[in-house]
Design a protein around this motif. Structure first.
Motif, PDB file in Angstrom:
ATOM      1  N   PHE A  15      16.284  10.303 -12.468  1.00 29.56           N
ATOM      2  CA  PHE A  15      16.470  10.904 -11.148  1.00 29.56           C
ATOM      3  C   PHE A  15      16.222   9.838 -10.081  1.00 29.56           C
ATOM      4  O   PHE A  15      15.174   9.193 -10.068  1.00 29.56           O
ATOM      5  N   ILE A  16      17.211   9.671  -9.195  1.00 31.19           N
ATOM      6  CA  ILE A  16      17.166   8.574  -8.219  1.00 31.19           C
ATOM      7  C   ILE A  16      17.263   9.106  -6.791  1.00 31.19           C
ATOM      8  O   ILE A  16      18.158   9.884  -6.465  1.00 31.19           O
ATOM      9  N   ASP A  17      16.330   8.668  -5.957  1.00 32.19           N
ATOM     10  CA  ASP A  17      16.387   8.956  -4.523  1.00 32.19           C
ATOM     11  C   ASP A  17      16.502   7.652  -3.753  1.00 32.19           C
ATOM     12  O   ASP A  17      15.852   6.672  -4.088  1.00 32.19           O
ATOM     13  N   LYS A  18      17.330   7.665  -2.718  1.00 31.10           N
ATOM     14  CA  LYS A  18      17.462   6.505  -1.843  1.00 31.10           C
ATOM     15  C   LYS A  18      17.017   6.912  -0.446  1.00 31.10           C
ATOM     16  O   LYS A  18      17.838   7.189   0.419  1.00 31.10           O
ATOM     17  N   ASP A  52      10.017  15.629   0.156  1.00 30.98           N
ATOM     18  CA  ASP A  52      11.189  16.487   0.278  1.00 30.98           C
ATOM     19  C   ASP A  52      12.440  15.658   0.017  1.00 30.98           C
ATOM     20  O   ASP A  52      13.283  15.449   0.891  1.00 30.98           O
ATOM     21  N   ARG A  53      12.531  15.180  -1.252  1.00 27.21           N
ATOM     22  CA  ARG A  53      13.652  14.339  -1.663  1.00 27.21           C
ATOM     23  C   ARG A  53      14.465  15.116  -2.695  1.00 27.21           C
ATOM     24  O   ARG A  53      13.885  15.689  -3.628  1.00 27.21           O
ATOM     25  N   PRO A  54      15.787  15.142  -2.564  1.00 26.27           N
ATOM     26  CA  PRO A  54      16.612  15.993  -3.437  1.00 26.27           C
ATOM     27  C   PRO A  54      16.447  15.744  -4.932  1.00 26.27           C
ATOM     28  O   PRO A  54      16.262  16.683  -5.704  1.00 26.27           O
ATOM     29  N   SER A  55      16.491  14.486  -5.357  1.00 23.79           N
ATOM     30  CA  SER A  55      16.403  14.202  -6.791  1.00 23.79           C
ATOM     31  C   SER A  55      14.998  14.453  -7.330  1.00 23.79           C
ATOM     32  O   SER A  55      14.823  14.918  -8.464  1.00 23.79           O
ATOM     33  N   TYR A  56      14.002  14.152  -6.519  1.00 19.25           N
ATOM     34  CA  TYR A  56      12.618  14.398  -6.952  1.00 19.25           C
ATOM     35  C   TYR A  56      12.387  15.894  -7.157  1.00 19.25           C
ATOM     36  O   TYR A  56      11.799  16.314  -8.158  1.00 19.25           O
ATOM     37  N   GLN A  57      12.858  16.705  -6.202  1.00 22.93           N
ATOM     38  CA  GLN A  57      12.676  18.148  -6.322  1.00 22.93           C
ATOM     39  C   GLN A  57      13.475  18.713  -7.488  1.00 22.93           C
ATOM     40  O   GLN A  57      13.032  19.652  -8.159  1.00 22.93           O
ATOM     41  N   PHE A  81      13.059  20.652 -13.561  1.00 26.34           N
ATOM     42  CA  PHE A  81      13.359  20.439 -14.979  1.00 26.34           C
ATOM     43  C   PHE A  81      12.104  20.305 -15.831  1.00 26.34           C
ATOM     44  O   PHE A  81      12.152  20.503 -17.045  1.00 26.34           O
ATOM     45  N   ILE A  82      10.989  19.935 -15.210  1.00 29.33           N
ATOM     46  CA  ILE A  82       9.777  19.601 -15.966  1.00 29.33           C
ATOM     47  C   ILE A  82       9.222  20.808 -16.713  1.00 29.33           C
ATOM     48  O   ILE A  82       9.081  21.898 -16.157  1.00 29.33           O
TER      49      ILE A  82
END
Length: 215
Positions: free
Chosen positions: A33-36, A43-48, A53-54
Motif C-alpha cells: 500500500f503506497i501513499d504519496k 487520513d491517507r487513502p492507501s493507509y486507511q 484489510f488487517i
C-alpha cells in the motif's frame, strides 16, 4: 498475511527503493500500500485501505518509523491500534532489532512497557525532525522573499521555453491559424498546458505584430 506500507512525501519522490524491499520480503504486490503525501496526519487513502484489510495474525512491514508518520501522538495511537486492538504485528525494517512487535508480545506485560518506552522515544524524534523540516522550509522561504526571489515553479513564457519549442511554435503557428491542426494538437506538439499555451501564443502574436510594424 504479509503487508507492506510505503509513504513518500510527494508525487515527485520515488517509492521504488521501498517497493523493492517489500517485494524482496516476499510480499505480494497487491498487498503493498503506497501513499504519496505528507505525514501530517493518518487520513491517507492507501493507509486507511490497508487498515481495513488487517486481520489478527497479519504482519505489516514499514521501511522506517517516519514512513508511518511524524506525529508523536498519532504514531503511538496507530501502532497500539494495529498491534493491540487488531492483534496484528508491525516490523520497522530500519530498526527491526528493536521494532518487531512480536518480540514485545512474547515478553508479556514487561514487553508492553518496553515497547511503549521505545516507541515514545522514536516517535518523539520523528516529530522533532518534522518540526525541523518545517522550520527550515519557512526560513528558506523567508530568505528567498527577502532576496526578491519568486517562490514556486518558474513561469513559462516565450523567452523561457526551449529552443526546440520555439521552433515547433514557428513551424506550426500558421497551420494552427488555418485550422490545419487543432489547439489540442498544437499544445501536445509544444508539450504545454492550456493556460500556458494561450499565454505564449499571445506573446508570439505580439512579437509578430511588432515585427510587421517595424518593417
Amino acid at each position: 498475511m504479509q503487508m507492506g506500507y510505503i509513504r513518500v512525501s510527494s508525487k515527485d519522490q520515488n517509492e521504488e527503493r521501498q517497493v523493492r524491499k517489500m517485494l524482496d520480503l516476499g510480499i505480494e504486490e497487491r498487498m503493498i500500500f503506497i501513499d504519496k503525501q505528507s505525514s501530517k496526519d493518518f487520513d491517507r487513502p492507501s493507509y486507511q485501505t490497508m487498515k481495513r484489510f488487517i486481520r489478527e495474525g497479519d504482519l505489516i512491514y514499514i521501511d522506517a518509523l517516519d514512513r508511518l508518520g511524524r506525529d508523536y501522538d498519532g504514531i503511538i495511537r496507530e501502532w497500539k491500534e494495529i498491534t493491540r486492538e487488531l492483534n496484528a504485528d508491525i516490523i520497522v525494517l530500519e530498526n527491526r532489532a528493536l521494532f518487531d512487535s512480536r518480540k514485545f508480545k512474547s515478553m508479556g506485560d514487561m514487553g508492553k512497557l518496553m515497547e511503549d518506552q521505545f516507541l515514545s522515544l522514536l516517535s518523539f524524534v520523528a516529530e522533532q525532525e518534522r518540526k525541523k523540516i518545517r522550520q527550515r522550509q519557512a526560513e528558506g522561504k523567508a530568505v528567498a522573499k527577502a532576496n526578491g526571489k519568486r517562490l514556486g515553479r518558474p513561469q513559462l513564457n516565450l523567452n523561457t521555453i526551449s529552443e526546440q519549442q520555439k521552433k515547433v511554435l514557428q513551424d506550426n503557428y500558421k497551420r494552427w491559424k488555418t485550422q490545419e491542426i487543432t489547439g489540442v494538437q498544437f499544445m501536445k506538439l509544444l508539450n504545454l498546458k492550456k493556460n500556458t499555451f494561450y499565454k505564449i501564443l499571445k506573446e508570439f502574436e505580439n512579437t509578430q505584430s511588432t515585427t510587421v510594424e517595424a518593417s
